[in-house]
Design an enzyme around this catalytic site. Structure first.
Site, PDB file in Angstrom:
ATOM      1  N   PHE A 105      26.084  65.580   0.386  1.00  0.00           N
ATOM      2  CA  PHE A 105      25.510  66.705   1.013  1.00  0.00           C
ATOM      3  C   PHE A 105      26.571  67.651   1.258  1.00  0.00           C
ATOM      4  O   PHE A 105      27.572  67.408   1.931  1.00  0.00           O
ATOM      5  CB  PHE A 105      24.932  66.084   2.352  1.00  0.00           C
ATOM      6  CG  PHE A 105      23.890  65.315   2.400  1.00  0.00           C
ATOM      7  CD1 PHE A 105      22.607  66.338   2.330  1.00  0.00           C
ATOM      8  CD2 PHE A 105      23.689  64.202   2.420  1.00  0.00           C
ATOM      9  CE1 PHE A 105      21.378  65.392   2.371  1.00  0.00           C
ATOM     10  CE2 PHE A 105      22.616  63.639   2.480  1.00  0.00           C
ATOM     11  CZ  PHE A 105      21.401  64.152   2.197  1.00  0.00           C
ATOM     12  N   ASP A 106      26.179  68.967   1.039  1.00  0.00           N
ATOM     13  CA  ASP A 106      27.020  70.036   1.893  1.00  0.00           C
ATOM     14  C   ASP A 106      26.539  69.940   3.104  1.00  0.00           C
ATOM     15  O   ASP A 106      25.382  69.598   3.354  1.00  0.00           O
ATOM     16  CB  ASP A 106      26.708  71.316   1.055  1.00  0.00           C
ATOM     17  CG  ASP A 106      27.096  72.479   1.925  1.00  0.00           C
ATOM     18  OD1 ASP A 106      28.289  72.566   2.258  1.00  0.00           O
ATOM     19  OD2 ASP A 106      26.252  73.311   2.327  1.00  0.00           O
ATOM     20  N   VAL A 107      27.300  70.502   4.123  1.00  0.00           N
ATOM     21  CA  VAL A 107      26.803  70.573   5.481  1.00  0.00           C
ATOM     22  C   VAL A 107      26.441  71.757   6.180  1.00  0.00           C
ATOM     23  O   VAL A 107      25.183  72.194   6.298  1.00  0.00           O
ATOM     24  CB  VAL A 107      27.890  69.639   6.398  1.00  0.00           C
ATOM     25  CG1 VAL A 107      27.432  69.938   7.884  1.00  0.00           C
ATOM     26  CG2 VAL A 107      28.037  68.369   6.035  1.00  0.00           C
ATOM     27  N   THR A 129      23.297  73.795   4.856  1.00  0.00           N
ATOM     28  CA  THR A 129      22.453  72.910   4.263  1.00  0.00           C
ATOM     29  C   THR A 129      21.597  71.953   5.261  1.00  0.00           C
ATOM     30  O   THR A 129      20.505  72.053   5.497  1.00  0.00           O
ATOM     31  CB  THR A 129      23.005  71.833   3.322  1.00  0.00           C
ATOM     32  OG1 THR A 129      23.424  72.613   2.178  1.00  0.00           O
ATOM     33  CG2 THR A 129      21.960  70.831   2.784  1.00  0.00           C
TER      34      THR A 129
END
Length: 278
Positions: A14-16, A19
């Site tokens: 995951f990008d945080v 996102t």
């Protein structure tokens, strides 16, 4: 060749910010005082696009700088470029060569013509901006979606952030106790910022060592086309675009992605539907 299925993957990367967390709303709100002082009637889209250019420039120039410091520096540099604008945003906010002075080290990074007390106040504003990460709100669908996705995948993070700043976000995301991230990788750990492919090579190596999972079973889940999907494409990693309309930063890139959802919640629902198919 059959279409890829969400359930064929074992690890989500995951990008945080953008996102899982709504960074654009917070960044724009904190840029408004600069825009007001400069009397630039910019829209949210224009301001965020310009700020994104500044941040990207600085991350490329200072790959070892902590993200909180990058943000503080970007806030100062955004104001400097804005004050030097002759009326058009594009030329001033185009990528500029050379280095940028550290916050507080050069009067050009503060309000033009300011005295010592004014510079001190401006520096405090820049630093506060850099420390604001902990206050950025989480998208309402994020935590329920992560809890659901944790039933199917290992959840990992690959974020352009420093460890201390992410600790606040992680505590907020995991606070319900319904899920935990299985592994976290930050720009501070790696020594560079996305979109460098080095960050994704690091992630693939870590995922292989920790979970025994190869690239073909890794899915990058991200909003930013520029920061995440471009390098994923370059390395042949399958990716899923979480659109988060009306997102601005990192959206100007031509890429391929295997999956496309407006929200993370929609992705989690799609995974659940796949799992119940006969």
């Amino acid at each position: 060749m059959p279409e890829p299925q969400l359930t064929q993957f074992k690890v989500l990367v995951f990008d945080v910010y953008g996102t899982l967390v709504d960074w654009e709303t917070s960044i724009y709100e904190r840029l408004k005082p600069i825009l007001d002082r400069s009397k630039k009637p910019w829209s949210k889209k224009e301001a965020l696009a310009a700020f994104g250019v500044v941040e990207t420039d600085l991350q490329a120039q200072y790959p070892d700088m902590l993200y909180a410091d990058i943000l503080a520096k970007a806030h100062a540099e955004f104001e400097r470029r804005l004050n030097g604008d002759g009326g058009s945003a594009a030329p001033v906010f185009a990528s500029e060569g050379g280095s940028t002075s550290a916050v507080g080290a050069d009067p050009s990074t503060s309000v033009s013509g300011a005295g010592d007390s004014e510079r001190s106040s401006a520096d405090a504003e820049h630093i506060a901006f850099g420390q604001s990460i902990k206050d950025w709100p989480i998208f309402p669908d994020t935590i329920p979606a992560l809890a659901k996705l944790s039933e199917t995948y290992k959840l990992t993070v690959l974020s352009n952030v420093d460890r201390s700043s992410f600790a606040h976000t992680r505590a907020a995301l995991e606070g319900t106790g319904n899920f935990k991230f299985d592994h976290v990788m930050t720009a501070q750990d790696i020594g560079s910022y996305k979109p460098s492919t080095a960050n994704f090579e690091y992630a693939l190596k870590d995922v292989k060592e920790k979970f025994g999972v190869d690239k073909g079973e890794v899915l990058v889940v991200a909003n930013s086309l520029f920061h995440d999907h471009v390098p994923a494409n370059a390395l042949g990693i399958t990716s899923c675009w979480i659109r988060r309309p009306p997102a601005v930063m990192g959206q100007d890139a031509s890429v391929h992605y295997a999956f496309d959802f407006e929200t993370l919640g929609a992705m989690a629902e799609a995974v659940a539907k796949e799992k119940v198919k006969p």
